[in-house]
Scaffold this motif. Structure first.
Motif, mmCIF file in Angstrom:
data_model
loop_
_atom_site.group_PDB
_atom_site.id
_atom_site.type_symbol
_atom_site.label_atom_id
_atom_site.label_comp_id
_atom_site.label_asym_id
_atom_site.label_seq_id
_atom_site.Cartn_x
_atom_site.Cartn_y
_atom_site.Cartn_z
ATOM 1 N N GLU A 123 0.809 -1.217 0.000
ATOM 2 C CA GLU A 123 0.000 0.000 0.000
ATOM 3 C C GLU A 123 0.845 1.270 0.000
ATOM 4 O OE1 GLU A 123 -3.870 -1.081 2.559
ATOM 5 O OE2 GLU A 123 -1.968 -1.498 3.614
ATOM 6 N N GLY A 124 2.141 1.131 0.235
ATOM 7 C CA GLY A 124 3.005 2.312 0.267
ATOM 8 C C GLY A 124 4.470 1.929 0.287
ATOM 9 N N LEU A 125 5.320 2.941 0.192
ATOM 10 C CA LEU A 125 6.767 2.742 0.232
ATOM 11 C C LEU A 125 7.357 3.500 1.413
ATOM 12 C CD1 LEU A 125 7.774 2.998 -3.544
ATOM 13 C CD2 LEU A 125 7.346 0.951 -2.182
ATOM 14 N N LEU A 126 8.307 2.852 2.082
ATOM 15 C CA LEU A 126 8.920 3.368 3.296
ATOM 16 C C LEU A 126 10.309 3.930 2.993
ATOM 17 C CD1 LEU A 126 8.318 3.378 6.440
ATOM 18 C CD2 LEU A 126 9.823 1.359 6.527
ATOM 19 N N PHE A 127 10.552 5.173 3.426
ATOM 20 C CA PHE A 127 11.821 5.849 3.195
ATOM 21 C C PHE A 127 12.620 5.953 4.491
ATOM 22 C CE2 PHE A 127 9.434 6.940 -0.458
ATOM 23 C CZ PHE A 127 10.301 7.393 -1.443
ATOM 24 N N ASP A 128 13.944 5.910 4.364
ATOM 25 C CA ASP A 128 14.827 6.216 5.487
ATOM 26 C C ASP A 128 14.994 7.727 5.584
ATOM 27 O OD1 ASP A 128 15.350 3.481 6.115
ATOM 28 O OD2 ASP A 128 16.750 3.398 4.439
ATOM 29 N N TYR A 129 15.468 8.186 6.749
ATOM 30 C CA TYR A 129 15.549 9.628 6.996
ATOM 31 C C TYR A 129 16.924 10.084 7.443
ATOM 32 C CZ TYR A 129 10.848 11.339 6.282
ATOM 33 O OH TYR A 129 9.678 11.740 5.687
ATOM 34 N N LYS A 130 17.311 11.254 6.957
ATOM 35 C CA LYS A 130 18.449 11.989 7.481
ATOM 36 C C LYS A 130 17.921 13.324 8.015
ATOM 37 C CE LYS A 130 22.388 10.138 4.896
ATOM 38 N NZ LYS A 130 21.731 8.912 4.403
ATOM 39 N N HIS A 131 18.038 13.520 9.324
ATOM 40 C CA HIS A 131 17.530 14.722 9.978
ATOM 41 C C HIS A 131 18.688 15.689 10.240
ATOM 42 C CE1 HIS A 131 13.614 12.831 10.795
ATOM 43 N NE2 HIS A 131 14.285 11.759 11.184
ATOM 44 N N PHE A 132 18.763 16.765 9.467
ATOM 45 C CA PHE A 132 19.845 17.733 9.635
ATOM 46 C C PHE A 132 19.518 18.693 10.774
ATOM 47 C CE2 PHE A 132 20.341 15.981 5.455
ATOM 48 C CZ PHE A 132 21.708 15.767 5.391
ATOM 49 N N TRP A 133 20.567 19.223 11.393
ATOM 50 C CA TRP A 133 20.400 19.990 12.638
ATOM 51 C C TRP A 133 21.336 21.196 12.657
ATOM 52 C CZ3 TRP A 133 17.117 19.981 16.716
ATOM 53 C CH2 TRP A 133 17.509 20.604 17.890
ATOM 54 N N GLY A 134 20.751 22.387 12.679
ATOM 55 C CA GLY A 134 21.543 23.602 12.875
ATOM 56 C C GLY A 134 22.205 24.146 11.635
ATOM 57 N N ASP A 135 22.905 23.272 10.908
ATOM 58 C CA ASP A 135 23.533 23.641 9.642
ATOM 59 C C ASP A 135 23.443 22.423 8.714
ATOM 60 O OD1 ASP A 135 25.547 21.856 10.404
ATOM 61 O OD2 ASP A 135 26.941 23.442 11.013
ATOM 62 N N TYR A 136 24.160 22.462 7.606
ATOM 63 C CA TYR A 136 24.059 21.376 6.632
ATOM 64 C C TYR A 136 25.164 20.341 6.790
ATOM 65 C CZ TYR A 136 20.760 24.651 4.621
ATOM 66 O OH TYR A 136 19.690 25.503 4.442
ATOM 67 N N ASP A 137 25.962 20.474 7.837
ATOM 68 C CA ASP A 137 27.080 19.563 8.071
ATOM 69 C C ASP A 137 26.857 18.636 9.255
ATOM 70 O OD1 ASP A 137 28.597 20.638 5.959
ATOM 71 O OD2 ASP A 137 29.327 22.267 7.229
ATOM 72 N N HIS A 138 25.700 18.732 9.900
ATOM 73 C CA HIS A 138 25.425 17.895 11.060
ATOM 74 C C HIS A 138 24.035 17.289 10.938
ATOM 75 C CE1 HIS A 138 28.684 20.515 12.466
ATOM 76 N NE2 HIS A 138 28.980 19.546 13.316
ATOM 77 N N TYR A 139 23.905 16.034 11.349
ATOM 78 C CA TYR A 139 22.599 15.371 11.296
ATOM 79 C C TYR A 139 22.480 14.380 12.444
ATOM 80 C CZ TYR A 139 24.596 11.025 9.312
ATOM 81 O OH TYR A 139 25.286 9.858 9.111
ATOM 82 N N HIS A 140 21.233 14.033 12.771
ATOM 83 C CA HIS A 140 20.975 13.204 13.939
ATOM 84 C C HIS A 140 20.968 11.715 13.610
ATOM 85 C CE1 HIS A 140 20.301 15.888 17.267
ATOM 86 N NE2 HIS A 140 19.628 16.705 16.480
ATOM 87 N N LEU A 141 21.671 10.960 14.453
ATOM 88 C CA LEU A 141 21.570 9.509 14.467
ATOM 89 C C LEU A 141 20.936 9.046 15.771
ATOM 90 C CD1 LEU A 141 25.113 8.567 13.078
ATOM 91 C CD2 LEU A 141 22.934 8.426 11.863
ATOM 92 N N SER A 142 20.555 9.992 16.611
ATOM 93 C CA SER A 142 20.158 9.672 17.974
ATOM 94 C C SER A 142 18.783 9.023 18.065
ATOM 95 C CB SER A 142 20.195 10.933 18.838
ATOM 96 O OG SER A 142 19.381 11.942 18.280
ATOM 97 N N HIS A 143 18.607 8.225 19.110
ATOM 98 C CA HIS A 143 17.331 7.594 19.408
ATOM 99 C C HIS A 143 16.284 8.682 19.651
ATOM 100 C CE1 HIS A 143 14.678 4.432 21.045
ATOM 101 N NE2 HIS A 143 14.262 5.382 21.862
#
Length: 316
Positions: A123-143
């Motif tokens: 019924e749909g397609l599931l995507f993974d996510y990259k959540h950027f934080w503050g600027d474009y050089d940092h992103y969250h891997l946190s729980h």
């Protein structure tokens, strides 16, 4: 096979949403793109920004928001459903105004749609996510930051946006009122898209980030409560110590390059040092979440421990 793109927005330019880039990122593989644009403030140029793309694929639906009728963030879901109702494709590709798809994933996404078109259990397609934080050089891997979400659905009138528009559910006989209802709703059966969503919802100039945070609180809690909550807050959002956020070593979508070049607030961010945090801690700063993150990244192969999943993942 036809694919429709769809989204919604209000005051997107004013609040620093990369809406134009979100649309442009999937425009090459969709046959149309429907965007519901709300009653923007007089000083906002969201509609003009979308029109400037100049593509005949784009269809704008003008709407009026009513957060009294659709409280607790459900106006977001209502606006999503409005855009969805005007889509004509077999598959509907949803990107929110702060979500962008890297061009490297477009062939894979289209191939997945073609391969699964006649597999009606999906019924749909599931995507993974990259959540950027503050600027474009940092992103969250946190729980605590959602790792996957549904972003392509079948064009089925029983499938609706759900809660505050983060996801979708099957709601037979939906009356179009309570987007947070759980009884009588069903999680969608989905397959992996094998592609990432680049989420830029937490990358803004600190002063604009604070305005966006208040706007979000207004949608979820109402204007009176939001005004009271933010009355004593500093006018500039504090991202915390950026040195504690993982660095992103990959490339950003090509459509984001001009947007990224606008970054001029590095001097307002903290990269290390011992300055104490005077605000309440973010989830990723709390010891419980730090411990869970360490376990996930070092012992569980990046797999999330616990957490709520609004889908049933099929092996396809």
């Amino acid at each position: 096979m036809r694919i429709s793109g769809f989204s919604f927005a209000k005051n997107a330019v004013k609040l620093y949403f990369p809406l134009k880039q979100a649309i442009e990122s999937i425009l090459p593989i969709v046959d149309e793109f429907v965007v519901a644009i709300g009653d923007n403030d007089p000083d906002d140029t969201t509609r003009q920004e979308v029109e400037s793309i100049g593509s005949p694929k784009i269809k704008i639906i003008d709407t009026v928001w009513d957060i009294d009728k659709y409280p607790r963030g459900t106006e977001n879901a209502h606006q999503t459903d409005i855009a969805k109702s005007h889509c004509t494709g077999d598959w509907l590709f949803y990107v929110q105004a702060d979500e962008v798809i890297h061009e490297k994933y477009l062939p894979t996404i289209r191939q997945r749609c073609e391969a699964l078109l006649h597999d009606l259990e999906v019924e749909g397609l599931l995507f993974d996510y990259k959540h950027f934080w503050g600027d474009y050089d940092h992103y969250h891997l946190s729980h605590g930051w959602y790792k996957q979400e549904i972003r392509i659905i079948r064009n089925d009138p029983e499938i609706h946006s759900w809660e505050s528009a983060q996801s979708f559910r099957r709601i037979p006989g939906f009356d179009g009122k309570d987007y947070r209802q759980q009884e009588g709703t069903y999680k969608l059966k989905v397959a992996r898209a094998h592609a990432d969503v680049y989420h830029y919802g937490w990358v803004r100039p600190p002063r604009t980030m604070e305005k966006k945070t208040k706007a979000l609180a207004t949608i979820h809690k109402g204007k009176e409560v939001a005004d009271a909550l933010f009355a004593e807050r500093a006018p500039v959002f504090d991202y915390g110590d950026m040195a504690k956020i993982p660095r992103f070593e990959g490339t950003h979508p090509h459509v984001m390059q001009e947007f990224i070049q606008r970054l001029d607030w590095e001097h307002q961010l903290r990269y290390g040092g011992s300055q104490p945090d005077t605000r309440p801690l973010f989830k990723h700063e709390k010891w419980k979440y730090k411990a869970l993150t360490w376990i996930e990244q070092n012992l569980a192969g990046g797999r999330e421990i616990g957490g709520f999943h609004n889908y049933v993942l099929l092996d396809r």
